[in-house]
Design a protein around this motif. Structure first.
Motif, short mmCIF file in Angstrom:
data_model
loop_
_atom_site.label_atom_id
_atom_site.label_comp_id
_atom_site.label_asym_id
_atom_site.label_seq_id
_atom_site.Cartn_x
_atom_site.Cartn_y
_atom_site.Cartn_z
N SER A 165 0.83 -1.20 0.00
CA SER A 165 0.00 0.00 0.00
C SER A 165 0.87 1.26 0.00
CB SER A 165 -0.98 -0.01 1.17
OG SER A 165 -0.30 -0.24 2.37
N ASP A 166 2.19 1.07 0.11
CA ASP A 166 3.11 2.21 0.02
C ASP A 166 3.49 2.40 -1.46
OD1 ASP A 166 5.48 3.75 -0.14
OD2 ASP A 166 5.95 3.29 1.94
N LYS A 167 3.00 3.48 -2.04
CA LYS A 167 3.16 3.65 -3.50
C LYS A 167 4.62 3.73 -3.94
CE LYS A 167 -1.33 5.60 -4.64
NZ LYS A 167 -1.94 6.01 -3.34
N ALA A 168 5.47 4.35 -3.12
CA ALA A 168 6.88 4.50 -3.49
C ALA A 168 7.57 3.12 -3.49
CB ALA A 168 7.58 5.45 -2.53
N VAL A 169 7.27 2.32 -2.46
CA VAL A 169 7.86 0.98 -2.37
C VAL A 169 7.36 0.12 -3.53
CG1 VAL A 169 8.00 -1.13 -0.99
CG2 VAL A 169 8.11 1.09 0.13
N ARG A 170 6.09 0.24 -3.80
CA ARG A 170 5.48 -0.52 -4.89
C ARG A 170 6.15 -0.21 -6.24
NH1 ARG A 170 0.36 -1.71 -7.25
NH2 ARG A 170 0.97 -3.09 -8.94
N ALA A 171 6.43 1.06 -6.48
CA ALA A 171 7.07 1.46 -7.74
C ALA A 171 8.47 0.86 -7.84
CB ALA A 171 7.13 2.98 -7.84
N ARG A 172 9.19 0.84 -6.72
CA ARG A 172 10.54 0.25 -6.74
C ARG A 172 10.45 -1.26 -6.97
NH1 ARG A 172 13.56 1.32 -1.50
NH2 ARG A 172 15.26 0.34 -2.65
N LEU A 173 9.45 -1.90 -6.35
CA LEU A 173 9.29 -3.35 -6.53
C LEU A 173 8.94 -3.68 -7.97
CD1 LEU A 173 7.38 -4.13 -3.23
CD2 LEU A 173 9.61 -5.08 -3.88
N ASP A 174 8.10 -2.85 -8.58
CA ASP A 174 7.71 -3.08 -9.98
C ASP A 174 8.92 -2.98 -10.90
OD1 ASP A 174 5.08 -3.64 -9.62
OD2 ASP A 174 4.35 -1.61 -10.00
N ALA A 175 9.87 -2.12 -10.53
CA ALA A 175 11.03 -1.90 -11.39
C ALA A 175 12.15 -2.92 -11.13
CB ALA A 175 11.55 -0.48 -11.19
N ALA A 176 12.03 -3.68 -10.03
CA ALA A 176 13.09 -4.63 -9.68
C ALA A 176 13.22 -5.73 -10.72
CB ALA A 176 12.80 -5.23 -8.30
N THR A 177 14.46 -6.09 -11.06
CA THR A 177 14.67 -7.10 -12.09
C THR A 177 15.30 -8.39 -11.56
OG1 THR A 177 16.75 -6.02 -12.63
CG2 THR A 177 14.85 -5.46 -14.01
N THR A 178 15.74 -8.38 -10.32
CA THR A 178 16.33 -9.62 -9.77
C THR A 178 15.70 -9.94 -8.41
OG1 THR A 178 18.07 -8.48 -8.53
CG2 THR A 178 18.57 -9.05 -10.82
N ASP A 179 15.82 -11.21 -8.01
CA ASP A 179 15.30 -11.66 -6.71
C ASP A 179 15.95 -10.86 -5.59
OD1 ASP A 179 15.18 -13.59 -8.63
OD2 ASP A 179 15.72 -15.26 -7.30
N GLU A 180 17.27 -10.66 -5.77
CA GLU A 180 18.03 -9.96 -4.74
C GLU A 180 17.49 -8.55 -4.51
OE1 GLU A 180 20.08 -10.74 -2.34
OE2 GLU A 180 19.52 -12.73 -3.07
N GLU A 181 17.18 -7.88 -5.63
CA GLU A 181 16.64 -6.52 -5.54
C GLU A 181 15.31 -6.53 -4.77
OE1 GLU A 181 16.24 -3.33 -8.95
OE2 GLU A 181 17.26 -5.13 -9.69
N VAL A 182 14.44 -7.48 -5.09
CA VAL A 182 13.15 -7.57 -4.41
C VAL A 182 13.37 -7.79 -2.91
CG1 VAL A 182 11.05 -8.96 -4.15
CG2 VAL A 182 11.89 -8.40 -6.44
N ARG A 183 14.28 -8.70 -2.58
CA ARG A 183 14.56 -8.99 -1.16
C ARG A 183 15.09 -7.76 -0.44
NH1 ARG A 183 13.91 -14.29 0.14
NH2 ARG A 183 14.03 -15.70 -1.63
N THR A 184 15.98 -7.02 -1.12
CA THR A 184 16.56 -5.83 -0.51
C THR A 184 15.48 -4.78 -0.23
OG1 THR A 184 18.59 -6.24 -1.73
CG2 THR A 184 18.33 -4.03 -0.81
N ILE A 185 14.62 -4.54 -1.23
CA ILE A 185 13.56 -3.53 -1.07
C ILE A 185 12.61 -3.93 0.07
CG2 ILE A 185 11.63 -2.35 -2.21
CD1 ILE A 185 13.18 -2.94 -4.89
#
Lengths: 152, 90
Positions: A124-144
């Motif tokens: 529900s956090d729009k900024a986090v959601r936008a970063r997650l949508d742009a993530a291209t690797t598993d590691e990136e998703v985990r970090t966010i």
């Protein structure tokens, strides 16, 4: 600090390709199976739930929460994450197309509530959601997800 | 006040809806019990509730109930839930 979703996810797949909603749900089910949370039967039950009740699992714009009832096909609770390379239509009047499918397996009606709270908090956090949508690797998703958990 | 959050299975979307509805109700200062239910249970529970929260698809499946049925499109959007609940309890 809320629960870190990254630690609850039994699989993460980014830039996945699915030709339709069934395939998209199947990918989230495969993630649960590979993480040891469910059997293949649970994947079929998640698809059957949409056939029976419609695409109501598309709970917010672009997000589907694939799940079925607790059953013998659930070995333990689990969560899988599938972000799609190309958005997929689920037939939802308002929230199509879907870019993120979260597969949820629960053993009962209560033990996974903290995990769901964390999902709601992150998405529900729009900024986090936008970063997650742009993530291209598993590691990136985990970090966010990890950062989101320690920030809240 | 009794509010029922309805989904197909009673483990996923209805629980998210219940959590966010409780946040909104606390902010609005409304005293209400929010119960999460699957569509089968909900047909009974909705008979004694004042408000039912659900999605468009399931509202159709629920059929005629005495409760005020509110359709939520974005379960994560607290503004949408706030607006619709405020409207319903006025």
């Amino acid at each position: 600090m809320t629960l870190n979703l990254a630690e609850s996810l039994c699989s993460i797949s980014t830039k996945a390709t699915a030709s339709d909603w069934r395939e998209a749900i199947r990918l989230s089910g495969d993630g649960l199976v590979s993480g040891g949370a469910t059997t293949d039967e649970y994947t079929d039950q998640m698809i059957a739930a949409v056939v029976e009740h419609g695409p109501y699992i598309v709970i917010a714009p672009g997000i589907a929460l694939a799940h079925a009832r607790p059953s013998d096909a659930v070995l333990h609770g689990g969560l899988s994450w599938v972000s799609l390379e190309t958005p997929v239509e689920f037939g939802h009047p308002k929230n199509d197309p879907v870019t993120l499918v979260i597969g949820l397996a629960a053993v009962d009606h209560t033990t996974h509530i903290d995990v769901l709270k964390a999902v709601a908090g992150v998405l529900s956090d729009k900024a986090v959601r936008a970063r997650l949508d742009a993530a291209t690797t598993d590691e990136e998703v985990r970090t966010i997800l990890g950062e989101a958990a320690s920030a809240s | 006040m009794k509010i029922v959050a309805v989904c197909g299975m009673g483990i996923g979307t209805s629980i998210l809806l219940k959590m966010n509805a409780e946040k909104v109700l606390a902010k609005l200062g409304i005293d209400a019990d929010v119960e999460a239910a699957d569509i089968g249970v909900a047909k009974g529970a909705a008979q004694t509730a004042q408000i039912v929260l659900t999605s468009d698809e399931l509202a159709g499946e629920l059929g005629q109930v005495p409760a005020n049925v509110i359709i939520i499109n974005n379960f994560f959007d607290l503004d949408e839930i706030t607006d619709k609940l405020t409207e319903a309890v006025r």
